[in-house]
Each structure stands twice: as structure tokens, then as C-alpha cells.
Scaffold this active site. Structure first.
Site, PDB file in Angstrom:
ATOM      1  N   ARG A 243       0.777  -1.032  -0.054  1.00  0.00           N
ATOM      2  CA  ARG A 243      -0.059  -0.025   0.101  1.00  0.00           C
ATOM      3  C   ARG A 243       0.883   1.334   0.013  1.00  0.00           C
ATOM      4  O   ARG A 243       1.782   1.355   0.822  1.00  0.00           O
ATOM      5  CB  ARG A 243      -0.815   0.207   1.187  1.00  0.00           C
ATOM      6  CG  ARG A 243      -1.918  -1.109   1.274  1.00  0.00           C
ATOM      7  CD  ARG A 243      -3.163  -0.686   0.264  1.00  0.00           C
ATOM      8  NE  ARG A 243      -4.295  -1.521   0.110  1.00  0.00           N
ATOM      9  CZ  ARG A 243      -4.376  -2.471  -0.819  1.00  0.00           C
ATOM     10  NH1 ARG A 243      -3.584  -2.906  -1.491  1.00  0.00           N
ATOM     11  NH2 ARG A 243      -5.384  -3.145  -0.614  1.00  0.00           N
ATOM     12  N   HIS A 291      -0.545  -0.054  -9.900  1.00  0.00           N
ATOM     13  CA  HIS A 291      -1.287  -1.079  -8.847  1.00  0.00           C
ATOM     14  C   HIS A 291      -1.627  -2.368  -9.603  1.00  0.00           C
ATOM     15  O   HIS A 291      -2.963  -2.685  -9.709  1.00  0.00           O
ATOM     16  CB  HIS A 291      -2.482  -0.413  -8.289  1.00  0.00           C
ATOM     17  CG  HIS A 291      -2.796  -1.327  -6.911  1.00  0.00           C
ATOM     18  ND1 HIS A 291      -3.176  -0.638  -5.831  1.00  0.00           N
ATOM     19  CD2 HIS A 291      -2.736  -2.424  -6.819  1.00  0.00           C
ATOM     20  CE1 HIS A 291      -3.489  -1.397  -4.687  1.00  0.00           C
ATOM     21  NE2 HIS A 291      -3.377  -2.515  -5.404  1.00  0.00           N
TER      22      HIS A 291
END
Ligand code: GLV
Length: 328
Positions: A243, A291
Site C-alpha cells: 500500500r 497497482h
């Protein structure tokens, strides 16, 4: 049994519905939100459910990714919510998430393999001095650099869960010098597993490549700050596939510009999509991807969810239930 499937992308939502219908033919699987034309009154819905016909309560499970608060407001009867991903930070931060609703996350379901390949690719670039040779080619320079064995490259994996643990194990099996750090003690073949505040700086000091695989929690937010980056050995490379908010982005930029860090591979960011004009986009020491290091593969993920639903229906326990206090 009823399943309400939520997903911000229609194609993924439909794919989940098709996969779950095939795996659980007796369940009533509905996408949320339902197209207006197909919405019925709750009374009609209940009447067409086989369990309701037998006078039994209908068990209702939620499945999906990034549900908004309205989803939970409209489905107060959920027995559990299966999230279509590994990380649950966005869900636990959601105001409308019912306090007692069990949340069950995906465990691997094809993600460990993807993470491993993504990270291996970046590690091999370090080992084979790919960046240096690319630079030499641009400069028209024919110069042999000293090659080094895998065992000379110290790879540290922060976070040893379903994905991080498997990554560390597989890298160690390939001959890299692998250490791992987690909040609790772990044992993984070939991996030097560390834990606890005292061992954190020791772990960092031994990472030629530091891979972030830890969940985002109150404890890990901003953990990779100026101090942590300064503790890495000279020439270290950071890979973040967990993250973005684990990393203090300003501190990373400073460390890249004047600190010990040789570069970073970033797949995740504090704000996604990465805003146009963000310093990371054009930074010569940053390689970035949007991502994608481990995407949810719907077929194996739906199989895992369906299997857990059947086990819950039979009163059995399942793994992957999120501990809300811990944050993952
Ligand atoms: C993706 O980021 C996931 O949490 O699965």
C-alpha cells in the site's frame, strides 16, 4: 442462499456473478446495484427464494470489492462479506461497515504467484545490473561490470502473510539471501525471520532490496519514513507492492535525491491513480506501475469464496477472517 455482488467495474461484477452462479447453482446471485428495470420489492424477492419457500431464513452473503456505505445500508442482513482482494484497509476505514459483520479476505487465489514474478523481475534487474547496462547502451559504452551470485543479494520482505511468506520462501529457494520481518515470530524455510521493534533496524540494515508486503494498519502507516530509509544500506532498492501509505513519499523523494537509496519500484501510491504532475512520474530513479503487481483473478477467487460459503453453511470454520483490532 442469497449472494449480493458489488464491484465498481461492471465487467468484473458480471464476471463474479457468472462465476458464482456456476459454482453455487442453488444460490440466488444478484449484482448490486440492480439495474432499475430488474428491481423488485423485497416481498417478491423473498417469495422466489427456495429457502424462503420452506419457511427457513435465507442466508445472505456479500461478495465484492470496494463496496460503498449504501451497499451495507441496503443489506443489513449479511452473514459475512467476502472481499475480492487481499488488503482490507479501505473496507475497515469505511464508516458504513457494520461493526459485527465478519469480513473474509482472499488468501492467495493466484496473487502469490503474480507477486513473486513481479518482484523477481525487479530483483533480477538488480542482480544483472540491468539499469547500469541500459545506461551504458544509451551512452554507447562497452564496459563489463562484475557479475554477482544470487546469494550476495540480501532481499528483505516486510510482511510475511499469505503473499509475503510465499514470496520470501520462493526467493530463498532460488538462492537469494532472504530475511523477513513481521509483527510476530515466523518460521519459513531458508528465511531469516525477524520480529519486534529491536530487530526492525537490524532487518533494514540488511536489505539490499526491501520489499513491502505488509498490510496498511495504524502501526504500518508511514513506517517507511526518513529514519527507516536512512537505515537501509547504501545502494538499496525499495519495492512497494503493498500500500502506498506505508511510505512517506516526501521522505522517499529526499532519500532518492540525496540519501542511500539507489532507486524504487512502486506499484502502489498514497493517492491512486497517481496524480498527473506527481514527482514520481518522471523521477529517473523510480520505476512505476499502476497497482497491477497482483490482480484479483476472478475464477480462482470465486472458487475460494464459494468453497468457504459452503463450509460456513455446514457450520465449519474458515480461514481469512479479518481481525478488526489488528487491521488485517
Ligand atoms: C489489492 O490491492 C488487494 O488488496 O488485493
Amino acid at each position: 442462499m442469497q449472494l449480493s455482488v458489488v464491484h465498481p467495474q461492471k465487467a468484473a461484477r458480471d464476471h463474479w456473478c457468472r462465476a458464482l452462479r456456476a459454482l453455487l447453482p442453488h444460490a440466488q446471485v444478484r449484482a448490486w446495484p440492480l439495474p432499475r428495470s430488474r428491481r423488485k420489492s423485497p416481498a417478491i424477492e423473498a417469495a422466489v427464494t427456495p429457502e424462503a419457500d420452506c419457511g427457513q431464513a435465507v442466508t445472505h452473503f456479500g461478495v465484492g470489492w470496494k463496496p460503498p456505505a449504501e451497499y451495507f445500508a441496503e443489506h443489513p442482513d449479511l452473514a459475512a462479506f467476502f472481499t475480492a482482494g487481499a488488503g482490507v484497509d479501505h473496507l475497515l476505514d469505511l464508516d458504513g461497515l457494520p461493526e459485527r459483520l465478519p469480513v473474509i479476505r482472499l488468501e492467495d487465489a493466484g496473487m502469490a504467484d503474480q507477486m513473486f514474478l513481479y518482484c523477481l523481475h525487479e530483483i533480477l534487474r538488480r542482480l544483472t545490473l540491468a539499469g547500469e547496462y541500459e545506461r551504458q547502451q544509451r551512452e554507447g559504452l562497452w564496459r563489463e561490470l562484475e557479475s554477482r551470485p544470487a546469494a550476495s543479494l540480501r532481499v528483505g520482505v516486510f510482511g510475511l502473510g499469505a503473499l509475503g511468506g510465499e514470496l520470501a520462501r520462493r526467493l530463498a529457494a532460488m538462492g537469494f539471501a532472504v530475511s523477513g520481518f513481521a509483527r510476530s515470530p515466523h518460521r519459513i524455510d531458508g528465511v531469516n525471520c525477524l520480529h519486534g521493534a529491536l530487530q526492525w533496524p537490524v532487518f533494514l540494515a540488511g536489505c539490499d532490496v526491501l520489499i513491502l508486503m505488509a498490510p496498511l494498519t495504524a502501526q504500518t502507516r508511514g513506517l517507511i519514513d526518513e529514519r527507516a530509509l536512512a537505515a537501509l544500506p547504501a545502494g538499496a532498492w525499495l519495492i512497494n507492492v503493498a500500500r502506498g501509505a506505508l511510505v512517506d513519499e516526501a521522505a522517499l523523494l529526499a532519500a532518492l535525491d540525496s540519501g542511500p537509496i539507489a532507486g524504487a519500484t512502486l506499484d502502489v501510491f498514497q493517492h491512486e491513480p497517481l496524480p498527473a504532475g506527481h514527482a514520481f512520474w518522471q523521477h529517473p530513479k523510480i520505476r512505476l506501475t499502476p497497482h497491477v503487481a497482483a490482480q484479483t483473478l476472478i475464477a480462482p477467487s470465486a472458487r475460494q469464496v464459494a468453497d468457504k460459503i459452503l463450509r460456513l453453511q455446514q457450520g465449519e470454520s474458515v480461514s481469512g477472517i479479518v481481525n478488526r483490532q489488528r487491521g488485517y
